[in-house]
Design an enzyme around this catalytic site. Structure first.
Site, PDB file in Angstrom:
ATOM      1  N   ALA A 274       2.485   6.262  -0.049  1.00  0.00           N
ATOM      2  CA  ALA A 274       1.352   6.846  -0.791  1.00  0.00           C
ATOM      3  C   ALA A 274       0.233   7.153   0.182  1.00  0.00           C
ATOM      4  O   ALA A 274       0.071   6.469   1.202  1.00  0.00           O
ATOM      5  CB  ALA A 274       0.862   5.881  -1.867  1.00  0.00           C
ATOM      6  N   ASP A 275      -0.514   8.180  -0.146  1.00  0.00           N
ATOM      7  CA  ASP A 275      -1.716   8.505   0.620  1.00  0.00           C
ATOM      8  C   ASP A 275      -2.953   8.156  -0.167  1.00  0.00           C
ATOM      9  O   ASP A 275      -4.026   7.979   0.408  1.00  0.00           O
ATOM     10  CB  ASP A 275      -1.701   9.995   0.984  1.00  0.00           C
ATOM     11  CG  ASP A 275      -0.628  10.263   2.009  1.00  0.00           C
ATOM     12  OD1 ASP A 275       0.526  10.498   1.598  1.00  0.00           O
ATOM     13  OD2 ASP A 275      -0.919  10.184   3.210  1.00  0.00           O
ATOM     14  N   ARG A 276      -2.787   8.094  -1.493  1.00  0.00           N
ATOM     15  CA  ARG A 276      -3.925   7.724  -2.344  1.00  0.00           C
ATOM     16  C   ARG A 276      -3.383   7.372  -3.729  1.00  0.00           C
ATOM     17  O   ARG A 276      -2.693   8.207  -4.329  1.00  0.00           O
ATOM     18  CB  ARG A 276      -4.938   8.875  -2.442  1.00  0.00           C
ATOM     19  CG  ARG A 276      -6.215   8.550  -3.159  1.00  0.00           C
ATOM     20  CD  ARG A 276      -7.109   9.783  -3.259  1.00  0.00           C
ATOM     21  NE  ARG A 276      -7.590  10.180  -1.949  1.00  0.00           N
ATOM     22  CZ  ARG A 276      -8.840   9.954  -1.524  1.00  0.00           C
ATOM     23  NH1 ARG A 276      -9.704   9.319  -2.311  1.00  0.00           N
ATOM     24  NH2 ARG A 276      -9.238  10.342  -0.329  1.00  0.00           N
TER      25      ARG A 276
END
Ligand SMILES: CSC[C@H]1O[C@H](OP(=O)(O)O)[C@H](O)[C@@H]1O
Length: 406
Positions: A274-276
């Site tokens: 995940a990046d965010r």
């Protein structure tokens, strides 16, 4: 130990040094490049020489630390750069601006923003440059140490969770898993997030095989997606799986459904990074993640997001609030790699005996392209969020309760 994305030499606290592995040259060339200040941090992150939400945050924080080290050294002449050192307040004001500049290098991955927010608070409370350096040094060391520790904990949490689900459904044989992009040692300080779960599952499999437990669920194969257009899967994840001798078959992004339908062994889960992750569990991750989630739902395959708390954005309520970075058209129209012999795959060397990096065109220069670096997977498609704190699943109303992570 597999490849390290970041080399931080802190043996001499007055002469700290950082090098990052230039991931644009992998898997054929292993080349480390030095970082000296925030400009170097910005450029290496923007160009994706270093990438992966946690690694971006760590390189960003290290570049700030090195810039502060420069400002703290007598021989550094302030008129060489952006700083007016006539007052501590002026210097702090300028350093705040430099943090904002660094943050703009990759807007979607929240880890960088979280780290720079912490450093900004340290800056606000610092009385002078040497105490600032000490505080940022301690913060950055903790960020790197916690990342590896948390990744191993997260990997074991995720492996245990999947194996217990399989036990409950009375599944007792070999299975495969899917993953996208690169979420391993090249995206973190080590071990990885989604690939960390896969590493833990592989350790479990080896133990069961060694003990002769053949009638127990165990992961036997990994199907990494190539992850166009930057090819983190084929260039980086495949490289790490080969290095770890984990059985794997690299597949095209476009083959997911057909691979699941024709797989020689049941595919029981997909693990993605995940990046965010926002408050309701909607998750930004590498482009292609959302369609992987849709296909998994279609086939009844568990879809897990794996990320540390540093990837949580507790200010944004839903995925609609996430800014998705769009990359340059050239990164899509040109494929970057290393010149190799077509039969042997050996790199072709230049007159200095070095491999030759090259770009090949795969689209007409005039054509318009759309090149989002990420997509947003709605929480409805996510079966669990695996963290170092534990595994979060949805309640009977189909909602995540993530307040423990905020
Ligand atoms: C643990 S890495 C998280 C995340 O970062 C990658 O993006 P990029 O390679 O563009 O930095 C990918 O989305 C990974 O899942």
């Amino acid at each position: 130990m597999s490849l390290e994305a970041i080399l931080f030499n802190k043996s001499d606290k007055d002469n700290l040094s950082v090098k990052i592995l230039d991931q644009l040259l992998l898997p054929y060339v292993t080349k480390y490049i030095p970082i000296y200040n925030i400009d170097d941090g910005y450029i290496t992150i923007k160009k994706m020489q270093v990438r992966g939400a946690p690694a971006i945050a760590m390189v960003g924080a290290l570049s700030v630390l090195l810039e502060i080290q420069l400002l703290n050294s007598e021989q550094y002449s302030f008129d060489q750069c952006n700083y007016d050192a006539s007052s501590w307040e002026l210097l702090k004001e300028q350093l705040h601006k430099r943090l904002e500049y660094l943050l703009s290098s990759r807007p979607t991955a929240v880890n960088l923003g979280n780290a720079l927010h912490d450093i900004s608070n340290i800056l606000d409370n610092a009385d002078n440059i040497s105490s600032l350096k000490e505080e940022v040094f301690n913060y950055t060391c903790k960020l790197l140490e916690n990342d590896i520790k948390d990744n191993v904990t997260m990997g074991n949490n995720g492996a245990r969770h999947l194996l217990s689900l399989l036990e409950k459904e009375d599944f007792h044989s070999d299975f495969g898993v899917l993953t996208i992009c690169n979420t391993a040692s090249l995206a973190t300080a080590g071990y990885g997030t989604a690939l960390g779960v896969i590493r833990s599952l592989w350790e479990d499999s080896k133990q069961k095989t060694a003990n002769g437990n053949n009638n127990m669920a165990k992961m036997a194969h990994v199907f990494p997606l190539e992850t166009r257009p930057y090819n983190q899967g084929s260039r980086l994840t495949a490289y790490e799986l080969v290095h770890d001798q984990i059985p794997a078959t690299l597949i095209p992004d476009s083959s997911i459904a057909y691979r699941i339908m024709t797989s020689p062994l049941p595919i029981k889960a997909a693990f993605v990074g995940a990046d965010r992750i926002v408050r309701n569990g909607d998750t930004a991750n590498k482009i292609g993640t959302f369609q992987l989630a849709v296909i998994c739902k279609q086939f009844g395959i568990k879809f897990f997001v794996v990320a540390p708390r540093t990837t949580i954005d507790n200010k944004t309520h839903t995925g609609d609030g996430i800014v998705v970075e769009e990359r340059k058209a050239e990164e899509f129209k040109l494929v970057s790699g290393t010149l190799v012999h077509a039969e042997t795959f050996d790199p072709i060397l230049d007159e200095d005996n070095m491999p030759i990096s090259a770009k090949v065109g795969v689209a007409p220069p005039e054509v318009d392209v759309w090149n989002p670096s990420f997509d947003v997977t709605p929480h409805e498609f996510i079966d669990g969020i695996i963290t170092e704190v534990g595994v979060f699943t949805k309640n009977n109303n189909g909602n995540f309760a993530l307040t423990e992570l905020f």
